[in-house]
Design a protein around this motif. Structure first.
Motif, PDB file in Angstrom:
ATOM      1  N   PHE A 221      56.088  12.323  44.440  1.00  0.00           N
ATOM      2  CA  PHE A 221      56.926  10.964  44.234  1.00  0.00           C
ATOM      3  C   PHE A 221      57.851  10.456  45.189  1.00  0.00           C
ATOM      4  O   PHE A 221      57.910   9.586  45.520  1.00  0.00           O
ATOM      5  N   ILE A 222      59.007  11.453  45.513  1.00  0.00           N
ATOM      6  CA  ILE A 222      59.958  11.186  46.338  1.00  0.00           C
ATOM      7  C   ILE A 222      59.316  11.176  47.789  1.00  0.00           C
ATOM      8  O   ILE A 222      59.692  10.150  48.402  1.00  0.00           O
ATOM      9  N   THR A 223      58.380  11.748  48.285  1.00  0.00           N
ATOM     10  CA  THR A 223      57.545  11.552  49.434  1.00  0.00           C
ATOM     11  C   THR A 223      56.722  10.345  49.641  1.00  0.00           C
ATOM     12  O   THR A 223      57.074   9.581  50.724  1.00  0.00           O
ATOM     13  N   GLY A 224      56.246   9.923  48.566  1.00  0.00           N
ATOM     14  CA  GLY A 224      55.787   8.493  48.310  1.00  0.00           C
ATOM     15  C   GLY A 224      56.893   7.469  48.566  1.00  0.00           C
ATOM     16  O   GLY A 224      56.788   6.439  49.141  1.00  0.00           O
ATOM     17  N   LYS A 225      58.204   7.705  47.902  1.00  0.00           N
ATOM     18  CA  LYS A 225      59.205   6.673  47.970  1.00  0.00           C
ATOM     19  C   LYS A 225      59.372   6.478  49.445  1.00  0.00           C
ATOM     20  O   LYS A 225      59.973   5.453  49.830  1.00  0.00           O
ATOM     21  N   LEU A 226      59.351   7.688  50.074  1.00  0.00           N
ATOM     22  CA  LEU A 226      60.202   7.581  51.520  1.00  0.00           C
ATOM     23  C   LEU A 226      59.240   7.172  52.386  1.00  0.00           C
ATOM     24  O   LEU A 226      59.519   6.209  53.313  1.00  0.00           O
ATOM     25  N   CYS A 227      57.916   7.199  52.278  1.00  0.00           N
ATOM     26  CA  CYS A 227      57.022   6.570  53.366  1.00  0.00           C
ATOM     27  C   CYS A 227      55.621   5.902  52.799  1.00  0.00           C
ATOM     28  O   CYS A 227      54.670   5.427  53.399  1.00  0.00           O
ATOM     29  N   GLY A 228      55.731   5.720  51.332  1.00  0.00           N
ATOM     30  CA  GLY A 228      54.189   4.865  50.785  1.00  0.00           C
ATOM     31  C   GLY A 228      53.090   5.818  50.826  1.00  0.00           C
ATOM     32  O   GLY A 228      52.106   5.113  49.918  1.00  0.00           O
ATOM     33  N   ASN A 229      53.120   6.860  51.013  1.00  0.00           N
ATOM     34  CA  ASN A 229      51.935   7.639  50.765  1.00  0.00           C
ATOM     35  C   ASN A 229      51.896   8.432  49.794  1.00  0.00           C
ATOM     36  O   ASN A 229      52.612   9.854  49.686  1.00  0.00           O
ATOM     37  N   TYR A 230      51.482   8.350  48.489  1.00  0.00           N
ATOM     38  CA  TYR A 230      51.452   9.121  47.276  1.00  0.00           C
ATOM     39  C   TYR A 230      50.159   9.918  47.116  1.00  0.00           C
ATOM     40  O   TYR A 230      50.206  10.643  46.111  1.00  0.00           O
ATOM     41  N   ASP A 231      49.262   9.497  47.889  1.00  0.00           N
ATOM     42  CA  ASP A 231      48.104  10.048  47.556  1.00  0.00           C
ATOM     43  C   ASP A 231      47.708  11.421  48.246  1.00  0.00           C
ATOM     44  O   ASP A 231      46.785  12.147  47.949  1.00  0.00           O
TER      45      ASP A 231
ATOM     46  N   ARG B 238      55.575   7.697  57.930  1.00  0.00           N
ATOM     47  CA  ARG B 238      56.869   7.483  58.723  1.00  0.00           C
ATOM     48  C   ARG B 238      57.700   6.587  57.770  1.00  0.00           C
ATOM     49  O   ARG B 238      57.201   5.992  56.580  1.00  0.00           O
ATOM     50  N   LEU B 239      58.902   6.834  57.861  1.00  0.00           N
ATOM     51  CA  LEU B 239      59.761   6.188  56.777  1.00  0.00           C
ATOM     52  C   LEU B 239      59.667   4.614  56.711  1.00  0.00           C
ATOM     53  O   LEU B 239      59.318   4.221  57.970  1.00  0.00           O
ATOM     54  N   GLY B 240      59.693   4.313  55.449  1.00  0.00           N
ATOM     55  CA  GLY B 240      59.269   2.853  55.281  1.00  0.00           C
ATOM     56  C   GLY B 240      60.416   2.014  55.990  1.00  0.00           C
ATOM     57  O   GLY B 240      61.661   2.496  56.054  1.00  0.00           O
ATOM     58  N   LYS B 241      59.915   0.780  56.400  1.00  0.00           N
ATOM     59  CA  LYS B 241      60.942  -0.198  57.198  1.00  0.00           C
ATOM     60  C   LYS B 241      62.481  -0.443  56.092  1.00  0.00           C
ATOM     61  O   LYS B 241      63.483  -0.783  56.910  1.00  0.00           O
ATOM     62  N   ASP B 242      62.187  -0.660  54.819  1.00  0.00           N
ATOM     63  CA  ASP B 242      63.421  -0.947  53.978  1.00  0.00           C
ATOM     64  C   ASP B 242      64.245   0.361  54.095  1.00  0.00           C
ATOM     65  O   ASP B 242      65.473  -0.163  54.076  1.00  0.00           O
ATOM     66  N   LEU B 243      63.633   1.201  54.225  1.00  0.00           N
ATOM     67  CA  LEU B 243      64.541   2.442  54.133  1.00  0.00           C
ATOM     68  C   LEU B 243      65.284   2.852  55.564  1.00  0.00           C
ATOM     69  O   LEU B 243      66.410   3.101  55.588  1.00  0.00           O
ATOM     70  N   GLN B 244      64.550   2.621  56.584  1.00  0.00           N
ATOM     71  CA  GLN B 244      65.071   2.427  57.924  1.00  0.00           C
ATOM     72  C   GLN B 244      66.401   1.726  58.002  1.00  0.00           C
ATOM     73  O   GLN B 244      67.411   1.999  58.436  1.00  0.00           O
ATOM     74  N   GLN B 245      66.321   0.306  57.460  1.00  0.00           N
ATOM     75  CA  GLN B 245      67.287  -0.517  57.663  1.00  0.00           C
ATOM     76  C   GLN B 245      68.349  -0.105  56.670  1.00  0.00           C
ATOM     77  O   GLN B 245      69.753  -0.018  56.955  1.00  0.00           O
ATOM     78  N   MET B 246      68.035   0.308  55.389  1.00  0.00           N
ATOM     79  CA  MET B 246      69.186   0.775  54.617  1.00  0.00           C
ATOM     80  C   MET B 246      70.006   2.121  54.951  1.00  0.00           C
ATOM     81  O   MET B 246      71.349   1.992  54.873  1.00  0.00           O
TER      82      MET B 246
ATOM     83  N   VAL C 177      59.665  10.764  60.694  1.00  0.00           N
ATOM     84  CA  VAL C 177      58.361  11.350  60.216  1.00  0.00           C
ATOM     85  C   VAL C 177      58.569  12.037  58.706  1.00  0.00           C
ATOM     86  O   VAL C 177      59.448  12.722  58.654  1.00  0.00           O
ATOM     87  N   VAL C 178      57.800  11.547  57.715  1.00  0.00           N
ATOM     88  CA  VAL C 178      58.090  12.260  56.494  1.00  0.00           C
ATOM     89  C   VAL C 178      56.659  13.320  56.621  1.00  0.00           C
ATOM     90  O   VAL C 178      55.660  12.851  56.845  1.00  0.00           O
ATOM     91  N   VAL C 179      56.872  14.430  55.964  1.00  0.00           N
ATOM     92  CA  VAL C 179      55.918  15.540  56.181  1.00  0.00           C
ATOM     93  C   VAL C 179      55.525  16.080  54.359  1.00  0.00           C
ATOM     94  O   VAL C 179      56.293  15.597  53.733  1.00  0.00           O
ATOM     95  N   ALA C 180      54.506  16.400  54.441  1.00  0.00           N
ATOM     96  CA  ALA C 180      53.955  17.137  53.204  1.00  0.00           C
ATOM     97  C   ALA C 180      54.859  18.058  52.658  1.00  0.00           C
ATOM     98  O   ALA C 180      55.358  19.037  53.345  1.00  0.00           O
ATOM     99  N   GLY C 181      55.297  17.965  51.338  1.00  0.00           N
ATOM    100  CA  GLY C 181      56.354  18.842  50.952  1.00  0.00           C
ATOM    101  C   GLY C 181      56.005  20.242  50.364  1.00  0.00           C
ATOM    102  O   GLY C 181      54.968  20.863  50.862  1.00  0.00           O
ATOM    103  N   MET C 182      56.484  20.912  49.266  1.00  0.00           N
ATOM    104  CA  MET C 182      56.409  22.126  48.941  1.00  0.00           C
ATOM    105  C   MET C 182      57.213  22.385  47.704  1.00  0.00           C
ATOM    106  O   MET C 182      58.128  21.750  47.541  1.00  0.00           O
ATOM    107  N   THR C 183      56.595  23.452  46.867  1.00  0.00           N
ATOM    108  CA  THR C 183      57.381  23.743  45.831  1.00  0.00           C
ATOM    109  C   THR C 183      58.757  24.497  45.963  1.00  0.00           C
ATOM    110  O   THR C 183      58.974  24.982  47.072  1.00  0.00           O
ATOM    111  N   ASP C 184      59.563  24.337  45.052  1.00  0.00           N
ATOM    112  CA  ASP C 184      60.862  24.849  45.335  1.00  0.00           C
ATOM    113  C   ASP C 184      60.894  26.312  45.567  1.00  0.00           C
ATOM    114  O   ASP C 184      61.806  26.778  46.670  1.00  0.00           O
ATOM    115  N   GLY C 185      60.321  27.092  44.799  1.00  0.00           N
ATOM    116  CA  GLY C 185      60.172  28.440  45.168  1.00  0.00           C
ATOM    117  C   GLY C 185      59.799  28.831  46.642  1.00  0.00           C
ATOM    118  O   GLY C 185      60.488  29.722  47.127  1.00  0.00           O
ATOM    119  N   CYS C 186      58.752  28.343  46.932  1.00  0.00           N
ATOM    120  CA  CYS C 186      58.166  28.543  48.338  1.00  0.00           C
ATOM    121  C   CYS C 186      59.261  28.038  49.257  1.00  0.00           C
ATOM    122  O   CYS C 186      59.458  28.507  50.484  1.00  0.00           O
TER     123      CYS C 186
END
Length: 479
Positions: free
Chosen positions: A155-165, A211-219, A227-236
């Motif tokens: 969800f947070i990755t998607g908010k950053l770059c628009g890719n939730y899939d 890549r980071l969304g344009k609105d966030l780039q400006q903000m 670049v936004v990369v695929a994440g990981m579970t907290d334990g890993c």
């Protein structure tokens, strides 16, 4: 020097860090969530994002942002969010700690064992797939609007770059993805009311996904090259931060419980279900297990001056006393014994009882590694450590000598630090191993002493014999 942002959305709050390519912590911010009575069951993803955004703004305020290159996110394993075609949550995040999915967990386990036993089968109420099934069962009217089930980090990755899939290997393990075959098994949509199109595409952690969304780039004042990369579970992610990323490396985190995670070249299949395996970003395996024993006994049994107790305990080791400081009934790792109860030598002074309790946890840790070596056929070469117990010099000495291995403690071992290393792994470095080698800084190394290690070996064998006599473990030891 290039720098990287790591974001950790935990159960109680958001933490963000900025680290450079040499592992120096340039800045850190965190914000606690306003938790409600039902926060163990559900939380608001929108509140996560608001806290994350405020923390990022504070983190970057007044900083040179020109060298920030990538961002990665870590969050809880097993937490699921249903979203519509606009990626708006149809329901609050169904948390990993939500206990309402017992029936669904049982059904998912039955189907997995029947139709895909070679994949992940250890489903229970903390797993992602049962939470998806629970949502469909309880909110069938929302199924028509459902586009994807995503995980907390996604969800947070998607908010950053628009890719939730897209998600990663570690987040989908408990959602039923076959990390060995690298595919979703057909039984999920053929025997359960889940559609194949609701499931995400899966890539290795650290893979660039946007890549980071344009609105966030400006903000945030960041460039369009972040670049936004695929994440990981907290334990890993915490394992990455600890430095345990190469085959033969293992990490023990002792907080409330003792958690062991490592890297092997082959998948460990444990018929007793004590261990399960995540997939390493470079294709290796990341097996892990969690005990019911840990450091919870410290605050309960010794609410006083821990510094003084540690100092006194250092003069008493090895104590020769046997204590298994299990506060609840039942153990799950490194052995499964629902009947297990803690035991101790009665009448010990506080310092001796404190020291012997630390020794008992170290014996459990050693038995865990012996089980792991027996199952994997691979040697444990090094133990990296994290968690509150790692702050005790006496405990580190005990553990190093019980294990007869060097123990390494890194300077920054938070999940957010691990996420920052992950962000650098495929953008600045060629692998997670190269990134961790450059960005983890050893704060302390403790080596065993030959005489003390021999003494502890005798006490360890006596501890194992006691576990056997009580029927908690089989009547043999792993050499």
């Amino acid at each position: 020097m290039d720098s990287f942002i790591g974001i950790d959305i935990g159960t109680q709050g958001a933490r963000v860090v900025l680290m450079d390519a040499a592992g120096n912590l340039l800045a850190s911010e965190e914000e606690q969530f306003p938790l409600s009575a039902g926060s163990r069951e559900e939380q608001s993803p929108a509140e996560w994002w608001d806290a994350c955004l405020r923390s990022l703004q504070l983190l970057l305020s007044g900083k040179d942002k020109s060298n920030i290159r990538a961002i990665a996110v870590t969050s809880t394993s097993g937490t699921v969010i249903p979203v519509d075609k606009q990626y708006t949550p149809l329901h609050n995040a169904i948390m990993y700690s939500d206990g309402r999915q017992t029936a669904e967990g049982t059904l998912c386990k039955e189907k997995a064992l029947q139709y895909h036993p070679q994949g992940y089968t250890a489903f229970n109420t903390t797993s992602g797939l049962p939470k998806m099934l629970w949502f469909i069962n309880h909110y069938p009217e929302k199924a028509a609007q459902l586009h994807k089930f995503i995980h907390a980090a996604d969800f947070i990755t998607g908010k950053l770059c628009g890719n939730y899939d897209v998600t990663d290997f570690t987040n989908v393990l408990k959602s039923g993805y076959d990390v060995a075959a690298q595919r979703w098994p057909e039984y999920i949509w053929e025997t359960l009311p889940i559609r194949e199109e609701w499931l995400q595409d899966v890539v290795a952690s650290g893979t660039p996904v946007g890549r980071l969304g344009k609105d966030l780039q400006q903000m945030l004042g960041l460039s369009d090259n972040v670049v936004v990369v695929a994440g990981m579970t907290d334990g890993c992610a915490s394992q990455i931060a600890s430095g345990a990323v190469n085959p033969g490396d293992w990490n023990t985190t002792i907080g409330t419980t003792l958690v062991v995670k490592g890297v092997t070249t082959s998948e460990i299949r444990d018929p007793e279900g004590r261990l399960y395996c995540h997939r390493h970003p470079e294709g290796f395996w990341m097996p892990g297990g969690a005990s019911n024993t840990g450091a919870d006994w410290v605050s309960k049994n010794f609410p006083g001056n821990l510094d003084a107790l540690n100092e006194a305990a250092a003069k008493l080791i090895p104590t020769g006393h046997l204590i298994y400081p299990l506060l609840q009934q039942g153990e799950r790792f490194p052995f499964v014994a629902p009947q297990a109860k803690g035991f101790e030598t009665a009448g010990l002074p506080d310092a001796a009882r404190f020291a012997a309790s630390m020794e008992g946890v170290a014996y459990i840790e050693r038995y865990a590694y012996e089980v792991i070596e027996q199952l994997s056929g691979e040697k444990v070469k090094a133990v990296f450590t994290a968690g509150g117990a790692s702050n005790s010099e006496t405990w580190l000495t005990i553990r190093s000598n019980v294990l007869n291995l060097p123990i390494y403690k890194m300077k920054y071992v938070t999940g957010a630090s691990g996420a920052a290393i992950l962000a650098a792994s495929k953008t600045n470095f060629s692998s997670i191993m190269e990134a961790a080698a450059a960005m983890t800084q050893t704060e302390k190394q403790v080596n065993p002493d030959a005489a003390l290690a021999r003494a502890y070996n005798s006490s360890y064998q006596a501890f194992i014999s006691t576990l056997q006599e009580k029927g908690y473990i089989p009547d043999h030891t792993y050499a």
